[in-house]
Structure formats: structure tokens, C-alpha cells
Design a protein around this motif. Sequence first.
Motif, PDB file in Angstrom:
ATOM      1  N   GLU A  20       0.741  -1.294  -0.015  1.00 54.66           N
ATOM      2  CA  GLU A  20      -0.051  -0.061   0.052  1.00 54.66           C
ATOM      3  C   GLU A  20       0.809   1.194  -0.092  1.00 54.66           C
ATOM      4  OE1 GLU A  20      -3.952  -1.707   2.366  1.00 54.66           O
ATOM      5  OE2 GLU A  20      -2.135  -0.899   3.672  1.00 54.66           O
ATOM      6  N   ILE A  21       2.028   1.270   0.787  1.00 53.43           N
ATOM      7  CA  ILE A  21       2.796   2.286   0.825  1.00 53.43           C
ATOM      8  C   ILE A  21       3.449   2.753  -0.477  1.00 53.43           C
ATOM      9  CG2 ILE A  21       4.956   3.363   1.898  1.00 53.43           C
ATOM     10  CD1 ILE A  21       4.299   1.767   4.423  1.00 53.43           C
ATOM     11  N   GLY A  22       3.872   1.481  -1.272  1.00 53.66           N
ATOM     12  CA  GLY A  22       4.364   1.666  -2.651  1.00 53.66           C
ATOM     13  C   GLY A  22       3.663   2.400  -3.723  1.00 53.66           C
ATOM     14  N   LYS A  23       2.265   1.923  -3.334  1.00 57.04           N
ATOM     15  CA  LYS A  23       1.209   2.344  -4.344  1.00 57.04           C
ATOM     16  C   LYS A  23       1.106   3.792  -4.032  1.00 57.04           C
ATOM     17  CE  LYS A  23      -1.346  -1.828  -5.684  1.00 57.04           C
ATOM     18  NZ  LYS A  23      -2.699  -2.436  -5.397  1.00 57.04           N
ATOM     19  N   ALA A  24       0.945   4.209  -2.730  1.00 62.91           N
ATOM     20  CA  ALA A  24       0.574   5.413  -2.469  1.00 62.91           C
ATOM     21  C   ALA A  24       1.955   6.453  -2.839  1.00 62.91           C
ATOM     22  CB  ALA A  24       0.444   5.690  -0.992  1.00 62.91           C
ATOM     23  N   LEU A  25       3.211   6.025  -2.874  1.00 59.90           N
ATOM     24  CA  LEU A  25       4.195   6.808  -3.178  1.00 59.90           C
ATOM     25  C   LEU A  25       4.806   6.740  -4.587  1.00 59.90           C
ATOM     26  CD1 LEU A  25       6.148   6.572   0.223  1.00 59.90           C
ATOM     27  CD2 LEU A  25       4.771   8.244  -0.470  1.00 59.90           C
ATOM     28  N   GLY A  26       4.347   5.503  -5.359  1.00 62.56           N
ATOM     29  CA  GLY A  26       4.829   5.481  -6.470  1.00 62.56           C
ATOM     30  C   GLY A  26       6.195   4.789  -6.630  1.00 62.56           C
ATOM     31  N   ILE A  27       6.357   3.899  -5.679  1.00 62.75           N
ATOM     32  CA  ILE A  27       7.712   3.274  -5.889  1.00 62.75           C
ATOM     33  C   ILE A  27       7.411   1.851  -5.508  1.00 62.75           C
ATOM     34  CG2 ILE A  27       8.929   4.981  -4.877  1.00 62.75           C
ATOM     35  CD1 ILE A  27       8.881   4.209  -1.832  1.00 62.75           C
ATOM     36  N   THR A  28       8.243   0.750  -5.692  1.00 63.98           N
ATOM     37  CA  THR A  28       8.321  -0.632  -5.579  1.00 63.98           C
ATOM     38  C   THR A  28       8.284  -0.821  -4.143  1.00 63.98           C
ATOM     39  OG1 THR A  28      10.564  -1.097  -5.450  1.00 63.98           O
ATOM     40  CG2 THR A  28       9.636  -1.070  -7.750  1.00 63.98           C
ATOM     41  N   GLU A  29       7.460  -2.154  -3.827  1.00 65.04           N
ATOM     42  CA  GLU A  29       7.454  -2.531  -2.410  1.00 65.04           C
ATOM     43  C   GLU A  29       8.922  -2.769  -1.763  1.00 65.04           C
ATOM     44  OE1 GLU A  29       5.435  -6.555  -0.306  1.00 65.04           O
ATOM     45  OE2 GLU A  29       4.904  -5.920  -2.257  1.00 65.04           O
ATOM     46  N   LYS A  58      10.445  -1.397   1.677  1.00 63.73           N
ATOM     47  CA  LYS A  58      11.081  -2.174   2.519  1.00 63.73           C
ATOM     48  C   LYS A  58      12.679  -1.544   2.856  1.00 63.73           C
ATOM     49  CE  LYS A  58       8.510  -6.336   1.628  1.00 63.73           C
ATOM     50  NZ  LYS A  58       9.001  -7.656   1.097  1.00 63.73           N
ATOM     51  N   VAL A  59      13.388  -1.048   2.024  1.00 58.59           N
ATOM     52  CA  VAL A  59      14.656  -0.724   2.001  1.00 58.59           C
ATOM     53  C   VAL A  59      14.464   0.484   2.900  1.00 58.59           C
ATOM     54  CG1 VAL A  59      16.406   0.377   1.114  1.00 58.59           C
ATOM     55  CG2 VAL A  59      15.542  -1.821   0.294  1.00 58.59           C
ATOM     56  N   ARG A  60      13.600   1.660   2.483  1.00 58.35           N
ATOM     57  CA  ARG A  60      13.572   2.806   3.346  1.00 58.35           C
ATOM     58  C   ARG A  60      13.074   2.506   4.517  1.00 58.35           C
ATOM     59  NH1 ARG A  60      10.765   7.009  -1.144  1.00 58.35           N
ATOM     60  NH2 ARG A  60      12.413   6.551  -2.841  1.00 58.35           N
ATOM     61  N   VAL A  61      12.107   1.842   4.923  1.00 58.85           N
ATOM     62  CA  VAL A  61      11.602   1.535   6.142  1.00 58.85           C
ATOM     63  C   VAL A  61      12.803   1.053   7.076  1.00 58.85           C
ATOM     64  CG1 VAL A  61      10.108   0.045   7.928  1.00 58.85           C
ATOM     65  CG2 VAL A  61       9.324   1.117   5.868  1.00 58.85           C
ATOM     66  N   PHE A  62      13.528   0.110   6.537  1.00 53.93           N
ATOM     67  CA  PHE A  62      14.674  -0.550   7.322  1.00 53.93           C
ATOM     68  C   PHE A  62      15.617   0.687   7.755  1.00 53.93           C
ATOM     69  CE2 PHE A  62      18.988  -2.348   7.383  1.00 53.93           C
ATOM     70  CZ  PHE A  62      19.122  -3.277   8.336  1.00 53.93           C
ATOM     71  N   ARG A  63      16.114   1.473   6.709  1.00 50.92           N
ATOM     72  CA  ARG A  63      17.084   2.567   6.802  1.00 50.92           C
ATOM     73  C   ARG A  63      16.506   3.765   7.993  1.00 50.92           C
ATOM     74  NH1 ARG A  63      19.201   3.187   0.414  1.00 50.92           N
ATOM     75  NH2 ARG A  63      20.316   1.120   0.368  1.00 50.92           N
ATOM     76  N   ALA A  64      15.291   3.914   7.718  1.00 53.27           N
ATOM     77  CA  ALA A  64      14.710   4.987   8.640  1.00 53.27           C
ATOM     78  C   ALA A  64      14.833   4.308  10.120  1.00 53.27           C
ATOM     79  CB  ALA A  64      13.202   5.129   8.213  1.00 53.27           C
ATOM     80  N   ARG A  65      14.380   3.046  10.275  1.00 49.35           N
ATOM     81  CA  ARG A  65      14.679   2.743  11.689  1.00 49.35           C
ATOM     82  C   ARG A  65      15.952   2.315  12.183  1.00 49.35           C
ATOM     83  NH1 ARG A  65      10.496  -2.535  10.432  1.00 49.35           N
ATOM     84  NH2 ARG A  65       8.568  -1.367  10.720  1.00 49.35           N
ATOM     85  N   GLU A  66      16.991   2.311  11.263  1.00 43.88           N
ATOM     86  CA  GLU A  66      18.107   2.206  11.965  1.00 43.88           C
ATOM     87  C   GLU A  66      18.644   3.577  12.116  1.00 43.88           C
ATOM     88  OE1 GLU A  66      20.646   0.426   8.511  1.00 43.88           O
ATOM     89  OE2 GLU A  66      21.217  -1.251   9.674  1.00 43.88           O
ATOM     90  N   GLN A  67      18.191   4.578  11.269  1.00 45.62           N
ATOM     91  CA  GLN A  67      18.725   6.066  11.768  1.00 45.62           C
ATOM     92  C   GLN A  67      18.042   6.595  12.903  1.00 45.62           C
ATOM     93  OE1 GLN A  67      18.745   9.063   8.569  1.00 45.62           O
ATOM     94  NE2 GLN A  67      19.911   7.725   7.195  1.00 45.62           N
ATOM     95  N   LEU A  68      16.630   6.068  13.256  1.00 48.95           N
ATOM     96  CA  LEU A  68      15.935   6.427  14.592  1.00 48.95           C
ATOM     97  C   LEU A  68      16.849   5.955  15.548  1.00 48.95           C
ATOM     98  CD1 LEU A  68      12.295   6.256  13.882  1.00 48.95           C
ATOM     99  CD2 LEU A  68      13.660   8.177  14.263  1.00 48.95           C
TER     100      LEU A  68
END
Length: 187
Positions: free
Chosen positions: A152-161, A165-175
Amino acid sequence: MFSSSKGVLGDKQPIDCSNSEDFRRVYDATMDLLFKVALRIVEDEEAAEDLVHDSYIKANEKKLVFPTLDDAKFWLIRVVKNASLNYAKRKVREAKAYHKALYEGRQHMDGGETDVLKMEAVEKAREALQKLPPKLREVLVLREYSGLNYKEIGKALGITEGNVKVRVFRAREQLLKYIGEDDVYLS
């Protein structure tokens, strides 16, 4: 058209996973190997068997056709390996969450002291979230606060699933870097 001769692993005959005869050939040729791969990663026989069967179901439902039995085997190995790694990671996260919930349940603090700590933790988390680059912040907000799944996030943002996943992983690491290893309680 397919030839009626039975092939062995390495045979150059196309394999149609929606065809019951071809499916049986793939299953017979790969089940032991795939089970060993999954078992080595998840260390649970029942879970390993489920993960392997799920990979066969994927191949069958998607009506995949492979040029050779080897191609089918290598595709299934990748699917089983990835599913097993995801399963193992999920189990570790669940164990940590269980431990954390158990530990938190035993802590006793003043009602006012707890409220202050929670407010500080929420503020710290908000500040850390604002430090994230916009592309990482948006996927994390959609995932964690809006409850959307990766597709759903991919569809909403126009990016692949996968990109989600990569962005969520990186965001969590930075947090984690911004917040630190301290327990931060968000409500």
C-alpha cells in the motif's frame, strides 16, 4: 509441446509449475534440499516445512514456467532462503517484544514519574523522526503510524514494494542512532 519423457535435475525440458506432473517433478527433486535450507536458518522443523510448502504454493499459484528443472530449483532456493530469513528475524523481534513487555510489566514507578518519562520519550522520538530525510520519514510514518502495509505504501508513493522495505529499514536504523539504545516508550 512438451515431450513426455521424464527428466532429472539438470534436464533441459521446460517446467510448468501449474502442471501437476511437472510440479511433482520439481517437488520430488527439491523437497529435501529446500527443507534443509529452511531448517538450517529457522531451526524449527515445523516452520521449515511450512516455509518450503509456501514456496511451492507460490510457484504453483503464479503458474510459473521455468526453462529447466535447475532454474525452478534455484528460484525455489532463493524464495525459501528469503522466507526463512524473514521468519527468523520476525521471531527475534517477537522474542524481544515479549521480553520487553514482560520487563516493563514488572517496573513500578509513580504515576506522575511514569507520565513525565513517557512524555519525554515521545518528544525524543518526535525530534528523532524530524531529523530523518523526508523520503525515510514518510515511509516510516505510513508504516508505523498509519498502519499501511509495504504494498500500500508503494502504491501511495509510486515506488516499488522492495524500495519501501529498504527505506523503512534505513529509517529504523537511523532512528536507533538518534534515539540510542535506551528504551523509548511510545503510546
